[in-house]
Design an enzyme around this catalytic site. Structure first.
Site, short mmCIF file in Angstrom:
data_model
loop_
_atom_site.label_atom_id
_atom_site.label_comp_id
_atom_site.label_asym_id
_atom_site.label_seq_id
_atom_site.Cartn_x
_atom_site.Cartn_y
_atom_site.Cartn_z
CE LYS A 54 7.44 2.94 -24.91
NZ LYS A 54 8.13 3.54 -23.76
CD GLN A 98 8.59 3.06 -20.34
OE1 GLN A 98 8.90 2.88 -21.52
NE2 GLN A 98 7.56 3.81 -20.01
CG ASP A 121 12.55 8.08 -25.12
OD1 ASP A 121 11.45 8.12 -25.69
OD2 ASP A 121 12.73 7.57 -24.00
N1 GUN Z 1 7.54 6.91 -19.83
C1 GUN Z 1 6.41 7.55 -20.22
N2 GUN Z 1 6.59 8.13 -21.42
C2 GUN Z 1 7.86 7.86 -21.80
C3 GUN Z 1 8.64 8.18 -22.95
O1 GUN Z 1 8.21 8.86 -23.88
N3 GUN Z 1 9.91 7.71 -22.95
C4 GUN Z 1 10.42 7.00 -21.92
N4 GUN Z 1 11.68 6.59 -22.03
N5 GUN Z 1 9.73 6.68 -20.85
C5 GUN Z 1 8.46 7.11 -20.79
#
Ligand code: GUN
Length: 298
Positions: A54, A98, A121
């Site tokens: 990311k 996350q 998100d």
């Molecule tokens: N962990 C796995 N996929 C995601 C996601 O789409 N958002 C977040 N915040 N954590 C994740």
């Protein structure tokens, strides 16, 4: 490459290129680039890989990436205080915590602390409510990626029968609303659904998001259907050597690709779209918060 393969990597790369242009225009017009803050708690190896990717892709499109790492034993209060400080920071446009979080922290409580204007998100109650009510807002990334891929293949989705297998908060439920927003006729299937094969066979667009390796069989797919496989499951692959594993989706890919007009591979289908959509949400969040016009191509 199979001619019916949906190349999520290529679609994501094209989206990131357009975002790069948009970010350059924002910088030129307004003097700063959008910024994404990612919070990582603990030492889950998969989460570390995701967060690194990311951060790298955020910087590659010209945005500012801010990373906060907390120890696995950090308290819920410490995490909430960090989220609140990011809410208050005028130079932070998007906040992502996350998941999964360590067991002693309640995910729902922490997520709810994120300012909905920065909820890239799309997981807060406010964002979910806005989606259900058909109001503008930030939409969850993975289901948005599914819609973008389906539109890339089919163009206008109006009137299509869309069956979504899985009712998770992260994918299934928001995907249903996003495909509804595209004027699809949407059915959500789950573990209690009767005659799942027949229901899947009615789908023009079949979205698999159950988290069970190769559960959707090839003959469940209607000839000519578009199959979007969200699953990422690691299975044993003795044919590759002792102790080897490989990634597969929720769909039996080899059999399904004989029927599908278009199908996403795993890996390389929906996966690459998720981060691209996160970056897109960060640009959208910055524009909405700062009252900047959204550049073309976003
Ligand atoms: N962990 C796995 N996929 C995601 C996601 O789409 N958002 C977040 N915040 N954590 C994740």
């Amino acid at each position: 490459m199979n001619e019916n393969l949906i190349d999520g990597k290529a679609v994501a790369t094209a989206l990131r290129a357009r975002l790069g242009d948009a970010v350059a225009k924002i910088k030129a017009d307004h003097g700063r680039a959008p910024a994404l803050a990612v919070v990582l708690v603990g030492d889950d190896p998969a989460s570390h890989v995701y967060v690194r990717n990311k951060a790298r892709q955020t910087q590659e499109v010209g945005m500012r990436s801010i990373e906060h790492r907390l120890d696995a034993d950090a308290s819920e209060e410490t995490l909430i205080a960090l989220v609140q400080s990011l809410n208050a920071d005028p130079d932070v446009d998007g906040i992502l915590v996350q998941l999964p979080l360590p067991k002693h922290i309640q995910e729902a409580i922490v997520i709810e602390q994120i300012d909905p204007a920065k909820d890239v998100d799309g997981l807060t109650e406010a964002s979910a409510g806005r989606l259900v009510l058909g109001k503008p807002g930030l939409r969850p990334c993975t289901p948005t990626g599914c819609v973008i891929l389906a539109r890339d293949v089919l163009g206008d989705l109006t009137g299509k029968f869309c069956v979504i297998v899985g009712r998770s908060i992260l994918v299934g439920k928001p995907a249903a609303h996003l495909f509804l927003e595209q004027n699809c006729t949407v059915t959500i299937a789950h573990s209690r659904t009767r005659d799942l094969p027949a229901l899947c066979h009615s789908a023009d667009i079949l979205v698999a998001a159950v988290g069970r390796a190769q559960m959707i069989k090839g003959d469940w797919v209607k000839p000519g259907a578009c199959v979007i496989d969200v699953g990422i499951n690691r299975i044993d692959a003795p044919e590759r050597g002792e102790g080897k594993t490989r990634l597969v989706g929720d769909v039996d890919f080899d059999a399904a690709s004989k029927n599908a007009a278009a199908i996403t591979p795993v890996p390389g289908g929906v996966g690459p779209m998720t981060i691209a959509c996160l970056l897109r949400n960060t640009v959208l969040a910055a524009c909405a918060r700062m009252n900047w016009p959204v550049p073309e191509g976003v």
